[in-house]
Write a protein that holds these residues in place. Structure first.
Motif, short mmCIF file in Angstrom:
data_model
loop_
_atom_site.label_atom_id
_atom_site.label_comp_id
_atom_site.label_asym_id
_atom_site.label_seq_id
_atom_site.Cartn_x
_atom_site.Cartn_y
_atom_site.Cartn_z
N LYS A 296 33.51 47.49 55.54
CA LYS A 296 34.47 47.42 54.43
C LYS A 296 33.71 46.97 53.18
O LYS A 296 32.78 46.17 53.25
CB LYS A 296 35.57 46.40 54.74
N ILE A 297 34.13 47.48 52.03
CA ILE A 297 33.50 47.13 50.76
C ILE A 297 34.41 46.19 49.98
O ILE A 297 35.59 46.46 49.81
CB ILE A 297 33.20 48.39 49.92
N PHE A 298 33.84 45.07 49.50
CA PHE A 298 34.58 44.09 48.71
C PHE A 298 33.87 43.89 47.37
O PHE A 298 32.64 43.90 47.30
CB PHE A 298 34.63 42.74 49.43
N THR A 299 34.65 43.72 46.30
CA THR A 299 34.05 43.20 45.08
C THR A 299 33.78 41.71 45.29
O THR A 299 34.24 41.12 46.26
CB THR A 299 34.98 43.40 43.87
N VAL A 300 33.02 41.10 44.38
CA VAL A 300 32.55 39.73 44.61
C VAL A 300 32.92 38.83 43.44
O VAL A 300 32.63 39.15 42.28
CB VAL A 300 31.02 39.70 44.80
N ASN B 288 39.87 44.89 47.13
CA ASN B 288 39.74 43.63 47.84
C ASN B 288 38.53 42.87 47.30
O ASN B 288 37.43 43.40 47.23
CB ASN B 288 39.58 43.87 49.34
N GLU B 289 38.74 41.61 46.89
CA GLU B 289 37.68 40.81 46.29
C GLU B 289 37.34 39.62 47.18
O GLU B 289 38.22 38.87 47.60
CB GLU B 289 38.13 40.30 44.91
N LEU B 290 36.06 39.47 47.49
CA LEU B 290 35.58 38.33 48.26
C LEU B 290 35.65 37.08 47.39
O LEU B 290 35.00 37.00 46.35
CB LEU B 290 34.14 38.58 48.72
N GLN B 291 36.45 36.09 47.81
CA GLN B 291 36.62 34.87 47.03
C GLN B 291 35.60 33.80 47.41
O GLN B 291 35.02 33.15 46.54
CB GLN B 291 38.04 34.32 47.24
N SER C 136 41.12 38.44 48.58
CA SER C 136 42.45 38.80 48.08
C SER C 136 42.36 40.11 47.32
O SER C 136 41.26 40.55 46.95
CB SER C 136 43.00 37.69 47.17
N LEU C 137 43.50 40.70 47.06
CA LEU C 137 43.56 41.95 46.30
C LEU C 137 43.55 41.61 44.82
O LEU C 137 44.40 40.86 44.34
CB LEU C 137 44.82 42.73 46.66
N ASN C 138 42.57 42.12 44.09
CA ASN C 138 42.46 41.88 42.67
C ASN C 138 43.54 42.65 41.92
O ASN C 138 43.67 43.87 42.08
CB ASN C 138 41.07 42.28 42.16
N GLU C 139 44.33 41.96 41.09
CA GLU C 139 45.45 42.60 40.41
C GLU C 139 45.01 43.66 39.42
O GLU C 139 45.74 44.62 39.18
CB GLU C 139 46.29 41.53 39.68
N LYS C 140 43.82 43.49 38.83
CA LYS C 140 43.36 44.43 37.82
C LYS C 140 42.69 45.66 38.43
O LYS C 140 42.95 46.79 38.03
CB LYS C 140 42.40 43.74 36.85
N ARG D 188 51.27 40.86 48.19
CA ARG D 188 50.08 41.66 48.52
C ARG D 188 48.82 41.08 47.89
O ARG D 188 47.70 41.39 48.30
CB ARG D 188 50.27 43.11 48.08
N TYR D 189 48.96 40.22 46.85
CA TYR D 189 47.81 39.63 46.18
C TYR D 189 47.44 38.26 46.73
O TYR D 189 46.54 37.60 46.21
CB TYR D 189 48.08 39.52 44.67
N ALA D 190 48.14 37.81 47.76
CA ALA D 190 47.87 36.49 48.35
C ALA D 190 46.50 36.48 49.04
O ALA D 190 46.03 37.50 49.55
CB ALA D 190 48.97 36.12 49.34
N SER D 191 45.87 35.30 49.06
CA SER D 191 44.56 35.17 49.71
C SER D 191 44.71 35.27 51.23
O SER D 191 45.69 34.80 51.80
CB SER D 191 43.94 33.81 49.35
#
Length: 280
Positions: free
Chosen positions: A70-74, A104-107, A96-100, A42-45
């Motif tokens: 959709k909202i993503f962290t950056v 969803n984080e924009l890479q 990807s899904l940030n483990e902490k 689930r944490y894969a890019s």
């Protein structure tokens, strides 16, 4: 970069490990403790496409996917790329899904309007060309101005606005109202100082020290490249940076109070400096 003023309440879900069947007693019997298995896939890019819809307080980004925002962290890498985007750009991106945070984080952004995005490292950039030029601003009456940030110089959008008896350039990520600049958790207030003569600003120093002691230990910046600066006091803690400056210009004495999150202080000071330098 287009910055939206919005406050977000973001919750982070934390996976729970469920432990069963442990008993305490005289028995020495060994028992297996079942542990819930976590699917790390689930944490894969992942790669997706959408429409860039703006940035929220430099920490979150809106991307419209199939008509839904959709909202993503950056990530730090993606944040550097966002300065070249305009609202409405069609982008292809990796997330990807940030483990902490379990958000969803924009890479990174890989395409903009069908064009591949070339990644350039700081080492590859010639020093004299280390100028991050923003695309032409689209808002009516906007101009461009240069801001010298700690690590680079950028051209940003700005709007010429009324200032006391003159004009100055307000960077377009700030709101200007009632002698106050606002951007997210940053606030910059301007006050004209009355009844002050050239060699008698001690009361302003006392006033500043009294305010700043509520934030942290008082410090004074001894050097400044700005003409007319009488003093710059500041205090900080793990969360906040606050600075009070008194400067003399052609309109008289001016008090500038800057309050910003600690991790944004360097960029904020650079932006305030650029706006003060633009006073006409």
């Amino acid at each position: 970069m287009l910055l939206k003023k919005r406050y977000l309440l973001v919750g982070a879900a934390v996976p729970l490990l469920i432990l069963n069947g442990c008993s305490i007693g005289d028995s020495t019997e060994q028992r297996d403790i079942p542990v819930e298995k976590i699917d790390m896939s689930r944490y894969a890019s992942k790669t997706a496409e959408g429409i860039f819809d703006g940035v929220l307080n430099t920490k979150f980004v809106d991307i419209k996917i199939n008509g839904e925002v959709k909202i993503f962290t950056v990530s730090d890498k993606a944040l550097k790329q966002l300065g070249d985007l305009n609202e409405g750009d069609q982008i292809q991106f990796v997330y990807s899904l940030n483990e902490k945070t379990i958000q969803n984080e924009l890479q990174s952004v890989t395409q903009v309007n069908g064009q591949e995005v070339e990644t350039v490292t700081e080492e590859q950039k010639p020093v004299k060309d280390n100028l991050d030029v923003k695309k032409k601003v689209k808002k009516e009456n906007e101009i461009e101005m240069e801001v010298e940030y700690p690590t680079t110089t950028k051209i940003v959008g700005a709007v010429k606005s009324d200032f006391i008896k003159g004009k100055f350039n307000v960077i377009d990520t700030y709101d200007w109202n009632d002698q106050t600049l606002d951007k997210g958790d940053t606030e910059v207030r301007f006050h004209t100082v009355v009844d002050t003569i050239e060699d008698d600003i001690q009361k302003e120093r006392w006033r500043a020290a009294d305010i700043l002691k509520e934030v942290g230990e008082l410090h004074e910046k001894k050097e400044s490249n700005r003409d007319g600066v009488k003093f710059i006091f500041y205090a900080e803690n793990d969360n906040e940076y606050k600075e009070i400056m008194v400067v003399k210009n052609k309109y008289g004495y001016l008090r500038v109070e800057t309050d910003t999150p600690y991790d944004e202080k360097e960029d904020t000071i650079a932006e305030v400096t650029a706006m003060l330098d633009s006073i006409e």
